[in-house]
Design an enzyme around this catalytic site. Sequence first.
Site, PDB file in Angstrom:
ATOM      1  N   ALA A   6       0.660  -1.741   0.302  1.00 57.45           N
ATOM      2  CA  ALA A   6      -0.139  -0.109  -0.045  1.00 57.45           C
ATOM      3  C   ALA A   6       0.890   1.310   0.157  1.00 57.45           C
ATOM      4  O   ALA A   6       0.258   2.142  -0.627  1.00 57.45           O
ATOM      5  CB  ALA A   6      -0.783  -0.206   1.695  1.00 57.45           C
ATOM      6  N   ASP A   7       2.209   1.092   0.960  1.00 58.27           N
ATOM      7  CA  ASP A   7       2.905   2.737   0.793  1.00 58.27           C
ATOM      8  C   ASP A   7       3.080   3.078  -0.905  1.00 58.27           C
ATOM      9  O   ASP A   7       3.278   4.342  -0.966  1.00 58.27           O
ATOM     10  CB  ASP A   7       3.880   2.381   1.850  1.00 58.27           C
ATOM     11  CG  ASP A   7       3.482   1.778   2.742  1.00 58.27           C
ATOM     12  OD1 ASP A   7       2.823   0.670   2.553  1.00 58.27           O
ATOM     13  OD2 ASP A   7       4.222   1.634   3.602  1.00 58.27           O
ATOM     14  N   ALA A   8       3.397   2.055  -1.221  1.00 61.26           N
ATOM     15  CA  ALA A   8       3.610   2.504  -2.910  1.00 61.26           C
ATOM     16  C   ALA A   8       2.798   3.033  -3.246  1.00 61.26           C
ATOM     17  O   ALA A   8       3.536   3.691  -4.331  1.00 61.26           O
ATOM     18  CB  ALA A   8       4.091   1.635  -3.413  1.00 61.26           C
ATOM     19  N   PHE A  26       1.635   5.414  -2.790  1.00 56.20           N
ATOM     20  CA  PHE A  26       2.329   7.255  -2.159  1.00 56.20           C
ATOM     21  C   PHE A  26       3.613   7.709  -2.761  1.00 56.20           C
ATOM     22  O   PHE A  26       3.632   9.075  -3.167  1.00 56.20           O
ATOM     23  CB  PHE A  26       2.136   7.352  -0.567  1.00 56.20           C
ATOM     24  CG  PHE A  26       2.254   9.153  -0.357  1.00 56.20           C
ATOM     25  CD1 PHE A  26       1.852  10.094   0.353  1.00 56.20           C
ATOM     26  CD2 PHE A  26       3.860   9.785  -0.376  1.00 56.20           C
ATOM     27  CE1 PHE A  26       1.970  11.270   0.427  1.00 56.20           C
ATOM     28  CE2 PHE A  26       4.529  10.706   0.547  1.00 56.20           C
ATOM     29  CZ  PHE A  26       3.114  11.363   0.990  1.00 56.20           C
TER      30      PHE A  26
END
Length: 222
Positions: A10-12, A14
Amino acid sequence: RSNEILWWWADALFMAPPALTELSSIMKTNKFSVYTFQEWKNTYKLLYNKEDSLFYRDKKKYNHIDKLGRNIYWLRGNGWVVAGLAKMLNILNPDNKQYQKYQTVYFEMIDKLVALQSDDGLWRSALLRPKEYPVPETSGSALVCYALAWGVNAKILKGLDYEEAMLDCWKGLKSKVTEEGKLTNVQPVGHEPARFSPNNSEVFGSGAFLLVASEIFEYKSH
């Protein structure tokens, strides 16, 4: 290239999509934005639970469901996603073909996150189990607050509920800054809900705080 999902955590969402969307805008070509949308959509299909309007953290199935069969939604992971959406919506023209899909998911996530906000204005590491992880977490809360504040400033989030949620979160975030200027209550580097010392601070937490501060400054300037 292989058939592997490029942005499988998920962080990717951003990290890469806003930068590539900005690149498309600067170079006046839709080449990068079309590529971004395809890869973003692949991650969306892999990690987004439309029923809960939240993202699992990554492709590893043990980060989806706990031993009791409950869905696991990590605050900071979802904070990265919704903040990334706000950044892309800020760059894209509303007439862009991808804009509507990004905006739909943005609205779904914002409404869910506002519903999960605690009385102190902040969120907990495990979004659906705040009582099990009672320490407020500021890095993820700041990312959510940024997404809220951007939407209020852009006038796409209309209504006092959004504005109040934003201001409550900002008040909660400020309460976690020490006299020396250190932002506390930041969960260390990780990939799932965790218990941590309320005194902990991390540079990415400070960065998220400054990100939302820029939008709050804009809000108070009007």
